[in-house]
Design an enzyme around this catalytic site. Structure first.
Site, PDB file in Angstrom:
ATOM      1  N   LYS A   1       0.860  -1.243   0.132  1.00  0.00           N
ATOM      2  CA  LYS A   1      -0.016  -0.027   0.004  1.00  0.00           C
ATOM      3  C   LYS A   1       0.642   1.090  -0.063  1.00  0.00           C
ATOM      4  O   LYS A   1       0.381   2.294  -0.473  1.00  0.00           O
ATOM      5  CB  LYS A   1      -0.694   0.030   1.263  1.00  0.00           C
ATOM      6  CG  LYS A   1      -1.669  -1.185   1.763  1.00  0.00           C
ATOM      7  CD  LYS A   1      -2.461  -1.319   2.912  1.00  0.00           C
ATOM      8  CE  LYS A   1      -2.550  -2.803   3.240  1.00  0.00           C
ATOM      9  NZ  LYS A   1      -2.807  -2.795   4.840  1.00  0.00           N
ATOM     10  N   GLY A   2       2.247   1.148   0.287  1.00  0.00           N
ATOM     11  CA  GLY A   2       2.944   2.311   0.435  1.00  0.00           C
ATOM     12  C   GLY A   2       3.124   3.188  -0.460  1.00  0.00           C
ATOM     13  O   GLY A   2       3.327   4.501  -0.218  1.00  0.00           O
TER      14      GLY A   2
ATOM     15  N   GLU B   1       7.263   2.253  -6.403  1.00  0.00           N
ATOM     16  CA  GLU B   1       7.324   1.957  -5.191  1.00  0.00           C
ATOM     17  C   GLU B   1       7.627   3.093  -4.194  1.00  0.00           C
ATOM     18  O   GLU B   1       8.396   4.074  -4.636  1.00  0.00           O
ATOM     19  CB  GLU B   1       8.668   0.872  -5.206  1.00  0.00           C
ATOM     20  CG  GLU B   1       8.958   0.263  -3.844  1.00  0.00           C
ATOM     21  CD  GLU B   1       8.035  -0.517  -3.225  1.00  0.00           C
ATOM     22  OE1 GLU B   1       6.931  -0.122  -2.921  1.00  0.00           O
ATOM     23  OE2 GLU B   1       8.336  -1.864  -2.814  1.00  0.00           O
ATOM     24  N   ASP B   2       7.379   2.709  -2.930  1.00  0.00           N
ATOM     25  CA  ASP B   2       7.635   3.846  -1.739  1.00  0.00           C
ATOM     26  C   ASP B   2       9.338   3.777  -1.534  1.00  0.00           C
ATOM     27  O   ASP B   2       9.929   4.908  -1.838  1.00  0.00           O
ATOM     28  CB  ASP B   2       6.953   3.762  -0.594  1.00  0.00           C
ATOM     29  CG  ASP B   2       7.023   2.219  -0.096  1.00  0.00           C
ATOM     30  OD1 ASP B   2       7.779   1.197  -0.631  1.00  0.00           O
ATOM     31  OD2 ASP B   2       6.258   1.942   0.901  1.00  0.00           O
TER      32      ASP B   2
ATOM     33  N   ASP C   1      15.017  -0.608  -0.513  1.00  0.00           N
ATOM     34  CA  ASP C   1      15.635  -0.743   0.828  1.00  0.00           C
ATOM     35  C   ASP C   1      16.627  -1.994   0.666  1.00  0.00           C
ATOM     36  O   ASP C   1      17.627  -1.892  -0.114  1.00  0.00           O
ATOM     37  CB  ASP C   1      14.547  -1.540   1.786  1.00  0.00           C
ATOM     38  CG  ASP C   1      15.077  -1.365   3.093  1.00  0.00           C
ATOM     39  OD1 ASP C   1      16.212  -0.908   3.588  1.00  0.00           O
ATOM     40  OD2 ASP C   1      14.693  -2.282   4.130  1.00  0.00           O
TER      41      ASP C   1
ATOM     42  N   LYS D   1      17.315   3.778  -0.023  1.00  0.00           N
ATOM     43  CA  LYS D   1      18.277   3.366   1.098  1.00  0.00           C
ATOM     44  C   LYS D   1      19.433   2.432   0.500  1.00  0.00           C
ATOM     45  O   LYS D   1      19.282   1.386   0.743  1.00  0.00           O
ATOM     46  CB  LYS D   1      17.647   2.652   2.332  1.00  0.00           C
ATOM     47  CG  LYS D   1      16.454   3.371   3.134  1.00  0.00           C
ATOM     48  CD  LYS D   1      16.155   2.443   4.242  1.00  0.00           C
ATOM     49  CE  LYS D   1      14.915   3.031   4.990  1.00  0.00           C
ATOM     50  NZ  LYS D   1      14.503   2.198   6.100  1.00  0.00           N
TER      51      LYS D   1
ATOM     52  N   PHE E   1      14.465   4.252   9.622  1.00  0.00           N
ATOM     53  CA  PHE E   1      13.111   4.064   9.557  1.00  0.00           C
ATOM     54  C   PHE E   1      12.034   5.153   9.245  1.00  0.00           C
ATOM     55  O   PHE E   1      12.138   6.031  10.230  1.00  0.00           O
ATOM     56  CB  PHE E   1      12.539   3.028  10.442  1.00  0.00           C
ATOM     57  CG  PHE E   1      11.555   2.346   9.885  1.00  0.00           C
ATOM     58  CD1 PHE E   1      11.581   0.998   9.111  1.00  0.00           C
ATOM     59  CD2 PHE E   1      10.088   2.400  10.152  1.00  0.00           C
ATOM     60  CE1 PHE E   1      10.478   0.105   8.817  1.00  0.00           C
ATOM     61  CE2 PHE E   1       9.079   1.706   9.490  1.00  0.00           C
ATOM     62  CZ  PHE E   1       9.370   0.428   8.954  1.00  0.00           C
ATOM     63  N   VAL E   2      11.580   5.241   8.059  1.00  0.00           N
ATOM     64  CA  VAL E   2      10.715   6.666   7.876  1.00  0.00           C
ATOM     65  C   VAL E   2       9.051   6.078   7.426  1.00  0.00           C
ATOM     66  O   VAL E   2       8.880   5.106   7.204  1.00  0.00           O
ATOM     67  CB  VAL E   2      11.044   7.265   6.339  1.00  0.00           C
ATOM     68  CG1 VAL E   2      12.322   7.902   6.816  1.00  0.00           C
ATOM     69  CG2 VAL E   2      11.083   6.280   5.213  1.00  0.00           C
TER      70      VAL E   2
ATOM     71  N   ASP F   1       4.438   3.242   6.367  1.00  0.00           N
ATOM     72  CA  ASP F   1       3.920   2.911   7.672  1.00  0.00           C
ATOM     73  C   ASP F   1       4.896   2.257   8.452  1.00  0.00           C
ATOM     74  O   ASP F   1       5.832   1.998   8.130  1.00  0.00           O
ATOM     75  CB  ASP F   1       2.837   1.894   7.430  1.00  0.00           C
ATOM     76  CG  ASP F   1       3.353   0.562   7.028  1.00  0.00           C
ATOM     77  OD1 ASP F   1       3.911   0.561   6.085  1.00  0.00           O
ATOM     78  OD2 ASP F   1       2.868  -0.374   7.635  1.00  0.00           O
TER      79      ASP F   1
ATOM     80  N   ARG G   1       0.348   6.279   7.845  1.00  0.00           N
ATOM     81  CA  ARG G   1       0.424   6.546   6.176  1.00  0.00           C
ATOM     82  C   ARG G   1       0.063   7.994   5.630  1.00  0.00           C
ATOM     83  O   ARG G   1       0.394   8.246   4.542  1.00  0.00           O
ATOM     84  CB  ARG G   1      -0.306   5.483   5.600  1.00  0.00           C
ATOM     85  CG  ARG G   1       0.393   3.992   5.712  1.00  0.00           C
ATOM     86  CD  ARG G   1      -0.571   2.954   4.867  1.00  0.00           C
ATOM     87  NE  ARG G   1      -0.219   1.743   5.076  1.00  0.00           N
ATOM     88  CZ  ARG G   1       0.823   0.965   4.617  1.00  0.00           C
ATOM     89  NH1 ARG G   1       1.642   1.472   3.960  1.00  0.00           N
ATOM     90  NH2 ARG G   1       0.901  -0.202   4.823  1.00  0.00           N
TER      91      ARG G   1
HETATM   92  P1  IMP Z   1      12.989  -4.597   0.288  1.00  0.00           P
HETATM   93  O1  IMP Z   1      12.522  -5.742  -0.030  1.00  0.00           O
HETATM   94  O2  IMP Z   1      13.951  -4.576   1.635  1.00  0.00           O
HETATM   95  O3  IMP Z   1      13.700  -3.449  -0.674  1.00  0.00           O
HETATM   96  O4  IMP Z   1      11.739  -3.817   0.958  1.00  0.00           O
HETATM   97  C1  IMP Z   1      10.977  -2.844   0.562  1.00  0.00           C
HETATM   98  C2  IMP Z   1       9.904  -2.355   1.239  1.00  0.00           C
HETATM   99  O5  IMP Z   1      10.052  -2.154   2.725  1.00  0.00           O
HETATM  100  C3  IMP Z   1       9.260  -1.118   0.923  1.00  0.00           C
HETATM  101  O6  IMP Z   1       8.498  -1.170  -0.175  1.00  0.00           O
HETATM  102  C4  IMP Z   1       8.618  -0.717   2.137  1.00  0.00           C
HETATM  103  O7  IMP Z   1       7.469  -1.212   2.125  1.00  0.00           O
HETATM  104  C5  IMP Z   1       9.261  -1.277   3.312  1.00  0.00           C
HETATM  105  N1  IMP Z   1      10.144  -0.414   4.016  1.00  0.00           N
HETATM  106  C6  IMP Z   1      11.754  -0.496   3.969  1.00  0.00           C
HETATM  107  N2  IMP Z   1      12.067   0.436   4.458  1.00  0.00           N
HETATM  108  C7  IMP Z   1      11.157   0.938   5.125  1.00  0.00           C
HETATM  109  C8  IMP Z   1      10.871   2.244   6.097  1.00  0.00           C
HETATM  110  O8  IMP Z   1      11.810   2.893   6.506  1.00  0.00           O
HETATM  111  N3  IMP Z   1       9.523   2.502   6.414  1.00  0.00           N
HETATM  112  C9  IMP Z   1       8.414   1.893   5.948  1.00  0.00           C
HETATM  113  N4  IMP Z   1       8.694   0.821   5.207  1.00  0.00           N
HETATM  114  C10 IMP Z   1       9.868   0.428   4.647  1.00  0.00           C
HETATM  115 MG    MG Z   2       6.071  -1.304  -0.091  1.00  0.00          MG
END
Ligand code: IMP
Ligand code: MG
Length: 171
Positions: free
Chosen positions: A40-41, A96-97, A100, A128, A149-150, A156, A162
């Site tokens: 949902k992000g 994508e939000d 990470d 990140k 962490f944001v 969220d 959100r």
């Molecule tokens: P990845 O698979 O580790 O790249 O995960 C990415 C997903 O993790 C993003 O789409 C976010 O939904 C969630 N995420 C990663 N860091 C944060 C954060 O700081 N705040 C909120 N959601 C996060």
């Molecule tokens: Mg996400």
């Protein structure tokens, strides 16, 4: 909520999202695009970004879970909702939000590329870079951020925050 620290204000976000939109307008001039939001992000980012795009555009959405309610990525990606339409031959922009570890994105990239799109691009509001476990980059990045962490602007912590208009850090 008072312990949250603002990292990017709504004005800074709006200005950057407008720039990303202009870049997409240039890159895909005269062509249709499909914006695929990761629920949902990315919902708020997609709704603002799409209104900066002056191209023939459609929306689709995908939902995955990788975190549950924890701050740590389990490394597992589960598809909760697939796209509604085939992405074959289309100009796909995955919205994508946060990029990470890159695990979610590499899973989604493989999934969508299996449709044989004409073009495949990634738009991530936040990146990140220092957290990457899998090599992955976004074509359109709003802001690069450190390992914090944001929340807010769609993002969220255990489904909360959100609706905050600014992007904030949880200390
Ligand atoms: P990845 O698979 O580790 O790249 O995960 C990415 C997903 O993790 C993003 O789409 C976010 O939904 C969630 N995420 C990663 N860091 C944060 C954060 O700081 N705040 C909120 N959601 C996060
Ligand atoms: Mg996400």
């Amino acid at each position: 909520m008072s312990d949250l620290k603002v990292l990017f204000t709504r004005e800074q976000i709006a200005a950057r999202v407008a720039e990303l939109g202009q870049q997409i307008n240039k890159d895909f001039a005269g062509e249709p695009v499909v914006l695929v939001g990761v629920l949902k992000g990315a919902a708020i980012f997609l709704s603002d970004l799409s209104r900066q795009i002056q191209l023939d555009s459609t929306f689709d959405f995908i939902a995955v879970s990788s975190y549950g309610n924890k701050k740590q990525n389990s490394g597992e990606v589960k598809l909760l909702k697939d796209v509604d339409q085939s992405m074959e031959g289309r100009n796909v922009i995955l919205v994508e939000d946060i990029l990470d570890t890159g695990l979610t994105m590499s899973y989604l990239k493989k999934m969508i590329q299996a449709h044989h799109p004409k073009a495949f691009r990634i738009a991530a509001l936040l990146d990140k870079k220092c957290r990457r476990q899998q090599p992955m980059f976004a074509d359109y990045v709003g802001f690069e951020i450190p390992d914090e962490f944001v929340v807010g602007y769609g993002m969220d912590c255990a489904e909360r925050y959100r609706n905050l208009p600014d992007i904030c850090v949880i200390p």
